[in-house]
Write an enzyme that holds these catalytic residues in place. Structure first.
Site, short mmCIF file in Angstrom:
data_model
loop_
_atom_site.label_atom_id
_atom_site.label_comp_id
_atom_site.label_asym_id
_atom_site.label_seq_id
_atom_site.Cartn_x
_atom_site.Cartn_y
_atom_site.Cartn_z
N ASP A 66 26.95 -23.29 -19.04
CA ASP A 66 25.97 -24.37 -19.17
C ASP A 66 24.57 -23.78 -19.03
OD1 ASP A 66 24.56 -26.71 -19.09
OD2 ASP A 66 25.37 -27.41 -17.18
N HIS A 84 19.79 -25.95 -23.81
CA HIS A 84 18.67 -25.78 -22.88
C HIS A 84 18.66 -24.39 -22.27
CE1 HIS A 84 21.30 -26.51 -19.32
NE2 HIS A 84 21.87 -27.43 -20.07
N ASP A 105 24.16 -31.44 -29.59
CA ASP A 105 23.70 -30.89 -28.31
C ASP A 105 24.94 -30.53 -27.48
OD1 ASP A 105 21.88 -30.13 -26.31
OD2 ASP A 105 21.64 -32.16 -25.53
N HIS A 114 27.97 -25.02 -12.93
CA HIS A 114 27.22 -25.50 -11.75
C HIS A 114 27.80 -25.00 -10.42
CE1 HIS A 114 24.77 -29.04 -13.60
NE2 HIS A 114 25.05 -28.13 -14.52
N ASP A 125 17.31 -23.63 -19.23
CA ASP A 125 17.36 -23.56 -17.76
C ASP A 125 18.79 -23.64 -17.25
OD1 ASP A 125 17.29 -26.32 -18.64
OD2 ASP A 125 16.93 -26.92 -16.56
N GLU A 150 16.38 -29.27 -18.63
CA GLU A 150 17.45 -30.28 -18.75
C GLU A 150 18.08 -30.55 -17.40
OE1 GLU A 150 21.35 -32.12 -19.30
OE2 GLU A 150 20.96 -30.20 -18.35
N GLU A 151 18.20 -29.52 -16.56
CA GLU A 151 18.91 -29.68 -15.30
C GLU A 151 18.10 -30.46 -14.26
OE1 GLU A 151 21.92 -29.17 -15.07
OE2 GLU A 151 22.50 -27.56 -16.45
#
Ligand SMILES: *[C@@H]1O[C@H](CO)[C@@H](O)[C@H](O)[C@H]1NC(C)=O
Ligand SMILES: *[C@@H]1O[C@H](CO)[C@@H](O)[C@H](O)[C@H]1NC(C)=O
Ligand SMILES: *[C@@H]1O[C@H](CO)[C@@H](O)[C@H](O)[C@H]1NC(C)=O
Ligand SMILES: [Zn+2]
Length: 561
Positions: free
Chosen positions: A196, A162, A259, A529, A164, A230-231
């Site tokens: 991520d 992803h 993925d 994160h 984002d 995705e987030e």
């Protein structure tokens, strides 16, 4: 605002802009900021892939002979390639593609603007891909690159990541280097998205660009798909990617999907083991509200909304209804079998040896023992429950008329939304009965003192199916051989689970072979994160190597994925 300067008519529906992209790609080749390190001469990939035709009773057999590194990834070992690759990832990190929980539609919320910059960056950095692929854009900013294979009877390989990242807008002073600076320092690339999930996205693009440049032509159609949200929920990205691909290839029309996710590559009990997520837990939220007549605090009722709600929270927290649970079809049983078979004999705990060698293992005891190893492991085999939001009262001298709590649960792969919701409801019902309140309209006494209502998350989802994890499944063989070829013949692949969710929860109809794995050694990517998210430059190159070998292993026309 000219939000999508590279393509003329942004729309929710999918459109193919391949021609325009080709022209732009040709023009941009000369403008590319990052020049490519000289690639080796063109090599044709000679397939030497054959399925292990050995015995399959062995739940953890690994491909034999082990796959070896292809010629494509030899150049990846040079310092020049490492430097160039790190720069490409650094450049991607500099573009702040943050998604927020309250993000509006792609065409009206200005916070999507960086995604157009990100597309320009990809386009500039990967000119060959933009000449060779058909690019389809769905959901506003989600990218689907299709590289058509010469044999259209083969189901495509779909590799996803992803675009984002989660916001990095607070605690900025705590970062060693600012989150969107992409600083490369001491062998690490710093920044939001480095772990991520821009590592995977950029590794995929770099791998394919290199392969195409080296003369590779796909036999099996290869699709790269990069969602935009995705987030936050995947509703614009993954949902539309699925719709588009299902429209073309149909149900189960994709051979294999890889993925993000999984537990990386770790050394456990003396063996190096790649741990892809084979299934995903389900998801639900319980929104619980207690309503009663308010009043002055000087003349209180016997019980308050706050008190009743507290009893509910306690009852749920004290309950042992969610227990560790492992079955023989569980990825964790497969994992334990692998450890027993390949771990260093001196390091494997007795409980694993005994469990795996027993004809009739006590699965409850095994699950309990596994759950004690780490909190992460516990919740791979057990439904979680956590009170996450709590609210009541507005004044010191007024009884709160309403009190609310939200419980979040990640549902064990052998359970279901329905089972988990019933467990919550039974616990709450006993409080409703004891203290005489209605529950969702149902009364348990003559004169209820108030109401309890429980509403469930609309987007609740059941656990996913379990992807195959023995060599009887060609897709698992592809995965395991790619691990051998990229990380070494002594690295085994073992099934694992994961506690979070990824975009793949929307892809379940596309393929039965879904593997979630970030190709990185444990410790080589840190702080996803949070502050100081970073990845080792060498780990990024290892990711490029893994995706290269994965694509090559899947590109074998004798494999029915
Ligand atoms: C790699 O290159 C070597 C020598 O150039 C060649 O002998 C070998 O067959 C190649 N292997 C593959 C898998 O292409
Ligand atoms: C791209 O699309 C065109 C037109 O739809 C088609 O002819 C071509 O084969 C496609 N190429 C790829 C790589 O999918
Ligand atoms: C509880 O619900 C009933 C109807 O279901 C309603 O008449 C009553 O006002 C509610 N009580 C409170 C305190 O909200
Ligand atoms: Zn992610």
């Amino acid at each position: 605002m000219g939000k999508l300067p590279l393509y003329s008519s942004p729309s929710q529906s999918s459109s193919v802009y391949s021609f325009a992209w080709k022209l732009l790609a040709i023009a941009a080749t000369s403008l590319a900021l990052y020049t490519w390190s000289p690639f080796s001469d063109c090599h044709r990939f000679i397939s030497n892939v054959s399925l292990d035709t050995g015995v399959y009773e062995d739940i953890c057999s690994q491909p034999k002979p082990a796959a070896s590194q292809s010629n494509y990834s030899q150049v990846y070992s040079t310092p020049e390639f490492l430097e160039e690759s790190a720069k490409r990832l650094s450049g991607a990190i500099k573009i702040p593609t943050m998604t927020y929980d309250d993000m509006g539609p792609a065409e009206s919320d200005e916070r999507w603007a960086p995604f157009a910059d990100f597309h320009k960056y990809l386009f500039k950095t990967y000119p060959v891909i933009h000449i060779e692929a058909n690019l389809t854009i769905v959901g506003g900013y989600s990218l689907i690159y299709t590289f058509k294979g010469s044999d259209s009877s083969l189901k495509p390989l779909l590799l996803t990541a992803h675009q984002d990242v989660v916001p990095a807008v607070t605690s900025l002073d705590k970062w060693t280097h600012p989150p969107f600076s992409g600083v490369i320092d001491g062998g690490w690339i710093f920044g939001r998205g480095s772990e991520d999930c821009k590592n995977s996205l950029i590794a995929l693009m770099t791998a394919v660009e290199h392969m195409l440049k080296s003369g590779w032509k796909p036999t099996r159609t290869l699709i790269l798909a990069f969602g935009q949200d995705e987030e936050i929920n995947g509703l614009a990205g993954a949902v539309n990617i699925e719709k588009h691909l299902k429209g073309i290839y149909g149900k189960n029309g994709i051979g294999m999907i890889v993925d993000e996710g999984g537990m990386g590559l770790d050394t456990q009990y003396g063996v190096q083991v790649a741990l892809p997520g084979i299934a995903e837990k389900g998801y639900t939220n319980a929104f619980i509200e207690v309503d009663m007549i308010g009043g002055h605090s000087s003349v209180p009722s016997r019980y308050t909304t706050i008190g009743i709600l507290s009893k509910i929270v306690s009852a749920i927290e004290d309950s042992n209804a969610f227990q560790p649970h492992i079955e023989k079809s569980s990825p964790i049983w497969g994992y334990l079998s692998c450890i027993a078979q390949y771990g260093a004999k001196s390091e494997i705990p007795d409980w694993i040896k005994q469990a795996v060698s027993s004809n009739n293992p006590d699965m409850k005891a095994v699950a309990d023992r596994f759950a004690q190893t780490t909190p992460e492991n516990r919740y791979m085999v057990q439904t979680s429950k956590a009170a996450t939001l709590f609210n009541a009262g507005i004044k010191v001298n007024a009884l709160a008329e309403s009190a609310t709590v939200t419980f979040n649960s990640r549902i064990d792969i052998f359970s279901s939304v329905e089972e988990v919701q019933n467990i919550y409801l039974n616990l709450i019902k006993s409080i409703a009965q004891t203290y005489s309140l209605r529950l969702n309209g149902a009364s348990f006494s003559e004169s209820p003192i108030g109401n309890i209502s429980v509403i469930w998350e609309e987007g609740s989802s059941d656990p996913t199916p379990i992807s195959p994890f023995t060599l009887a499944a060609p897709a698992w063989g592809v995965f395991a051989r790619a691990v051998q070829a990229s990380f070494g013949s002594d690295v085994i692949s073992a099934p694992s689970a994961m506690n979070g969710n990824t975009d793949t929860r929307y892809y379940l109809d596309l393929s039965e072979n879904i593997y979630r794995w970030n190709p990185a050694r444990v410790g080589s990517t840190l702080n996803g994160h949070t502050v100081d998210e970073k990845i080792m430059t060498s780990a990024h190159v290892e990711g490029i190597r893994f995706f290269t070998e994965l694509i090559l292993q899947a590109d074998d026309k004798s494999l029915e994925l």
